[in-house]
Write an enzyme that holds these catalytic residues in place. Structure first.
Site, PDB file in Angstrom:
ATOM      1  N   ARG A   1       0.845  -1.192   0.000  1.00 40.88           N
ATOM      2  CA  ARG A   1       0.000   0.000   0.000  1.00 40.88           C
ATOM      3  C   ARG A   1       0.884   1.247   0.000  1.00 40.88           C
ATOM      4  NH1 ARG A   1      -2.071  -3.522   3.998  1.00 40.88           N
ATOM      5  NH2 ARG A   1      -4.219  -4.258   3.600  1.00 40.88           N
TER       6      ARG A   1
ATOM      7  N   ARG B   1      -1.059  -2.038  -6.533  1.00 42.27           N
ATOM      8  CA  ARG B   1      -1.486  -3.085  -5.602  1.00 42.27           C
ATOM      9  C   ARG B   1      -2.493  -4.031  -6.275  1.00 42.27           C
ATOM     10  NH1 ARG B   1      -1.693  -4.514  -0.234  1.00 42.27           N
ATOM     11  NH2 ARG B   1      -3.701  -5.042   0.679  1.00 42.27           N
TER      12      ARG B   1
ATOM     13  N   TYR C   1      -9.592  -9.904  -6.726  1.00 44.35           N
ATOM     14  CA  TYR C   1      -8.548 -10.029  -7.736  1.00 44.35           C
ATOM     15  C   TYR C   1      -8.815 -11.198  -8.693  1.00 44.35           C
ATOM     16  CZ  TYR C   1      -6.300  -6.741  -4.654  1.00 44.35           C
ATOM     17  OH  TYR C   1      -6.044  -5.633  -3.893  1.00 44.35           O
TER      18      TYR C   1
ATOM     19  N   LYS D   1      -1.816  -2.129   7.734  1.00 44.90           N
ATOM     20  CA  LYS D   1      -2.940  -1.464   8.384  1.00 44.90           C
ATOM     21  C   LYS D   1      -3.139  -2.021   9.786  1.00 44.90           C
ATOM     22  CE  LYS D   1      -6.626  -0.651   5.905  1.00 44.90           C
ATOM     23  NZ  LYS D   1      -7.788  -0.836   5.019  1.00 44.90           N
TER      24      LYS D   1
ATOM     25  N   HIS E   1      -4.106  -9.031   3.644  1.00 46.17           N
ATOM     26  CA  HIS E   1      -5.545  -8.988   3.884  1.00 46.17           C
ATOM     27  C   HIS E   1      -5.898  -9.841   5.095  1.00 46.17           C
ATOM     28  CE1 HIS E   1      -6.361  -7.982  -0.617  1.00 46.17           C
ATOM     29  NE2 HIS E   1      -6.254  -6.899   0.119  1.00 46.17           N
TER      30      HIS E   1
ATOM     31  N   HIS F   1      -2.586   2.561  -5.788  1.00 44.98           N
ATOM     32  CA  HIS F   1      -3.395   1.366  -5.565  1.00 44.98           C
ATOM     33  C   HIS F   1      -3.555   0.556  -6.858  1.00 44.98           C
ATOM     34  CE1 HIS F   1      -5.332  -0.270  -2.014  1.00 44.98           C
ATOM     35  NE2 HIS F   1      -6.191  -0.872  -2.817  1.00 44.98           N
TER      36      HIS F   1
END
Length: 343
Positions: A192, A292, A324, A216, A315, A289
């Site tokens: 990210r 990504r 994806y 995150k 994730h 992004h």
């Protein structure tokens, strides 16, 4: 002073007790004081949100921006059209329509709404409001599925993108090496924007062939590096040694204004944006992004394993990674051809 230390000191004074919270919160709400309201919002999020102290600085900054937008909508502090202590659900609904009229996407409108909704909850916590007036309001839904709205680069386009730094900067190998490393870390490993610029030299271990990524919610993950990445990072590190910088950052700015300082997310986006422009890519793809999404799509195409995609990209759930599998049209085409062969 760290942000956590700073918030602890603020909590110990302004928001320490229920009476303090109500007094300071009422004063800020009546005067539409953006600075104090942001302080209340951030303290509330750190204390009461499900992520608590793990909430990212980027999220806090986004919510502060949302609050400023809402305060601008409610009117000037001296004579606001909508007082924060007397809001009705319709005020939020009109604001959401106003944001959409400005051309913001449904996802951006939703993000701003969640920021302001948390502000309302913070005011309830401070006993400025008895109930959250935004509870019954629903943000706009996307008219398209996520995989239809967001695109990834094809393998050929990504290869062309990686070739650009050397081609665009033949007389500046340092800049070319830095930019190549940035694009590669984003497009092959799916880091990210905040993760890219947050990388430190100490996070990289070329001998063991991995990099530690702080993601995150302050979660860390260890990402193995490929031979191409090891080679690219090795070149950048050698060139980096010749530059005067005390920054611990792996990637730092080479601009005159911030030379040697940690690269910002805006700076990283601007770097990628110049290469997107050189490739003739549409503005809808001008963002980190996109890299990504490219990494996620290519990972799934190579493995057909959502658990691998989730692990590399950080994730929390494979359900997040499932997008994806939908974004790569060639995967769906291959499946349909395979079905046709069974007929």
């Amino acid at each position: 002073m760290t942000s956590s230390t700073s918030s602890a000191l603020v909590l110990a004074s302004r928001w320490a007790s229920a009476s303090n919270r109500r007094r300071e919160g009422l004063r800020a709400a009546h005067s539409q004081d953006a600075e104090v309201l942001t302080d209340l919002l951030h303290t509330y999020l750190r204390l009461k949100s499900s992520k608590g102290g793990r909430i990212s600085e980027l999220t806090l900054a986004h919510y502060a921006e949302s609050l400023r937008k809402f305060l601008a909508f409610t009117g000037p502090a001296a004579s606001p059209q909508h007082a924060l202590t007397q809001l009705e659900p319709e005020v939020f609904e009109v604001w959401l329509l106003d944001l959409q009229a400005q051309g913001l996407s449904a996802s951006s409108v939703k993000r701003h709404f969640y920021g302001v909704r948390n502000m309302m909850r913070a005011l309830v916590w401070a006993d400025v409001l008895k109930i959250d007036p935004s509870t019954s309001v629903r943000p706009p839904a996307e008219s398209e599925a996520a995989h239809s709205r967001k695109s990834a680069l094809s393998a050929a386009t990504f290869r062309a993108l990686l070739a650009l730094p050397a081609a665009e900067h033949p007389s500046d190998p340092t800049r070319a090496a830095r930019d190549y490393a940035l694009l590669l870390l984003g497009g092959q490993f799916g880091l990210r924007a905040a993760e890219l610029v947050g990388l430190n030299l100490d996070d990289l271990d070329l001998s063991l062939g991995h990099v530690v990524v702080r993601g995150k919610g302050k979660k860390t993950r260890q990402v193995p590096l490929t031979a191409r990445a090891l080679g690219a990072l090795g070149i950048w590190l050698r060139l980096r040694q010749s530059l005067v910088s005390a920054s611990p950052a792996l990637l730092f700015s080479l601009s005159h204004r911030n030379a040697g300082g940690r690269l910002t997310t805006k700076g990283a986006r601007d770097i990628a944006g110049r290469y997107y422009l050189a490739l003739g890519l549409p503005p809808a793809l001008w963002g980190l992004h996109t890299l990504r999404r490219t990494a996620g799509t290519q990972l799934y195409r190579a493995t057909r394993d959502l658990h691998v995609v989730a692990d590399v990209l950080g994730h929390a759930s494979v359900n997040t990674s499932a997008i994806y599998a939908k974004m790569d049209a060639s995967i769906r085409r291959e499946a349909l051809v395979a079905v046709e062969g069974l007929e």
